[in-house]
Design a protein around this motif. Structure first.
Motif, short mmCIF file in Angstrom:
data_model
loop_
_atom_site.label_atom_id
_atom_site.label_comp_id
_atom_site.label_asym_id
_atom_site.label_seq_id
_atom_site.Cartn_x
_atom_site.Cartn_y
_atom_site.Cartn_z
N MET A 18 0.83 -1.21 0.00
CA MET A 18 0.00 0.00 0.00
C MET A 18 0.86 1.26 0.00
SD MET A 18 -3.02 -1.10 2.66
CE MET A 18 -4.05 0.34 2.36
N LYS A 19 1.90 1.24 0.83
CA LYS A 19 2.77 2.42 0.94
C LYS A 19 3.57 2.68 -0.33
CE LYS A 19 3.59 2.50 5.96
NZ LYS A 19 4.63 2.33 7.00
N THR A 49 -12.02 -3.41 3.98
CA THR A 49 -11.69 -1.98 4.00
C THR A 49 -10.49 -1.67 3.12
OG1 THR A 49 -12.53 -1.81 6.25
CG2 THR A 49 -11.10 -0.04 5.50
N VAL A 50 -9.50 -2.57 3.15
CA VAL A 50 -8.30 -2.37 2.34
C VAL A 50 -8.65 -2.34 0.86
CG1 VAL A 50 -6.11 -3.44 1.62
CG2 VAL A 50 -6.73 -3.38 4.04
N GLU A 73 -11.83 0.74 0.38
CA GLU A 73 -11.44 2.12 0.70
C GLU A 73 -9.98 2.42 0.38
OE1 GLU A 73 -13.79 4.14 1.71
OE2 GLU A 73 -15.27 2.52 1.84
N LYS A 74 -9.20 1.34 0.06
CA LYS A 74 -7.74 1.49 -0.19
C LYS A 74 -7.07 2.16 1.02
CE LYS A 74 -8.76 -0.02 -4.28
NZ LYS A 74 -8.79 -1.47 -4.49
N THR A 75 -7.55 1.79 2.19
CA THR A 75 -7.08 2.39 3.44
C THR A 75 -6.94 1.31 4.49
OG1 THR A 75 -8.15 4.52 3.00
CG2 THR A 75 -7.69 4.02 5.29
N PRO A 92 -6.84 1.35 8.50
CA PRO A 92 -6.89 2.13 9.76
C PRO A 92 -5.96 1.53 10.82
CG PRO A 92 -9.09 1.51 8.99
CD PRO A 92 -8.11 0.70 8.21
N GLU A 142 -4.01 6.30 9.77
CA GLU A 142 -4.31 5.30 8.76
C GLU A 142 -3.22 5.31 7.70
OE1 GLU A 142 -8.06 6.50 7.13
OE2 GLU A 142 -7.19 8.12 5.94
N GLN A 159 -2.83 5.04 3.70
CA GLN A 159 -3.60 5.12 2.46
C GLN A 159 -2.76 4.58 1.30
OE1 GLN A 159 -4.77 9.39 2.86
NE2 GLN A 159 -6.83 8.58 2.51
#
Length: 358
Positions: A145-146, A169-170, A173-175, A177, A184, A186
């Protein structure tokens, strides 16, 4: 280092570099190659400068186009199929071609917890300092993600349903928490997920409807024809024998054809000519298992034979692949051996070798 097996991006670095040189199309964000070049890498072909790209997947090109195109959208990719249909192989090579890093891998098991997908904690640091970013242990998912890369999840349906749902959620929302830190992570553009699932595990941990909607599913079938399957086995055996440095002659094409024929007939429940119906064993008898049988035969020939693989070298591997259940499969195998192999012209050597072991 003398590694047994290199990651795809290292093993095929020359091919990836040549494709990059010739690649002139539109690059999606954080992709190293265009979707067209990724498919060429998977399917093989000759580039404009004459360079030959070896095929990594032998099968329907359209399936690879659908899989690669999926990863340019906001949907994740689920590669689904029987054991041994190259799901993990395809996942690794797609990721190598797109991200240049196929190592962001989460192995799914019954014991895989949320911390393997989301994040964990360095407990010594957590006790000393409390919850801080330095105490956070990142996962392959968080790293992907990073950095805008692709994360891989092997055997998604082996993971319990409540842990699977941490992906929702991943993926939507591509997030990710991190409530303990009131923050969070992103996802950077280019991030996506490739998961694999085995349809023999159907019913173990079915994906929820919400999670299924986040994936585009591509079913990888068994090879359509015997020739296609023989070609896959031949190529993979040659590659593995080279990496393992087995001091042995390349297996005769006839031996590979015989193993593939045995596996296909038992898998399909009928002989190649359609004249004799057969009982099928409990195992999948996949292409991957055929590759394993040939490799095992090569090892026997190299270390306990004259370096030329023969029927005796293959017999134990064939029986080991077929007889998984010592009662049911043994009956299936004995019936096939006596009614099909025994009467097949030119197969006396393999009949005798298998009969001796039986």
């Amino acid at each position: 280092m003398n590694l047994i097996r290199q990651h795809a991006e290292v093993q095929f670095s020359e091919e990836l570099a040549e494709l990059k040189k010739q690649d002139t199309g539109h690059l999606p964000p954080n992709w190293l190659l265009t979707p067209q070049a990724v498919v060429t890498y998977l399917m093989g072909g000759k580039l404009k400068n004459g360079f030959e790209v070896s095929p990594k997947y032998i099968g329907d090109r359209r399936l690879m186009e659908i899989a690669v195109a999926t990863l340019t959208t906001d949907r994740a990719l689920l590669l689904y199929g029987l054991p041994g249909t190259a799901k993990s192989w395809v996942s690794e090579h797609i990721t190598a071609a797109i991200s240049g890093d196929s190592t962001l891998l989460i192995q799914g098991t019954a014991g895989t917890g949320e911390e393997a997908i989301r994040y964990g904690w360095n407990y010594a640091r957590l006790l000393a300092e409390g919850p801080t970013e330095k105490a956070l242990v990142t996962t392959p998912m968080m790293t992907a993600m990073k950095n805008g890369k692709i994360a891989r999840i092997e055997e998604l349906t082996r993971i319990s349903a409540d842990v699977q749902d941490t992906l929702i959620t991943v993926l939507s929302e591509k997030t990710m928490p991190i409530p303990e830190l009131s923050m969070e992570v992103q996802a950077i553009r280019g991030f996506n997920v490739i998961a694999t699932a085995n349809n023999r595990d159907k019913g173990v941990n079915e994906l929820s409807g919400a999670l299924k909607r986040r994936f585009n599913t591509v079913i990888l079938p068994l090879p359509d024809s015997a020739n296609e399957e023989v070609d896959i086995v031949r190529r993979r055996v040659a590659s593995l024998a080279k990496s393992l440095e087995l001091p042995v002659q390349a297996p005769a094409l006839q031996e590979i054809e015989r193993i593939v024929k045995i596996f296909r007939e038992l898998r399909n429940g009928v002989t190649e000519d359609g004249k004799t119906k057969l009982k099928s064993p409990t195992g999948s008898l996949s292409t991957a298992e055929a590759i394993s049988v040939v490799n095992n035969g090569l090892a026997l020939a190299a270390h306990f034979g004259d370096g030329n693989m023969n029927a005796q070298d293959l017999a134990a591997g064939i029986m080991g692949a077929i007889v998984k259940d010592p009662v049911q499969d043994k009956i299936v195998w004995k019936e096939y051996l006596e009614t099909v192999i025994k009467s097949r012209e030119g197969w006396k050597d393999i009949y005798r070798a298998c009969r001796e072991l039986s």
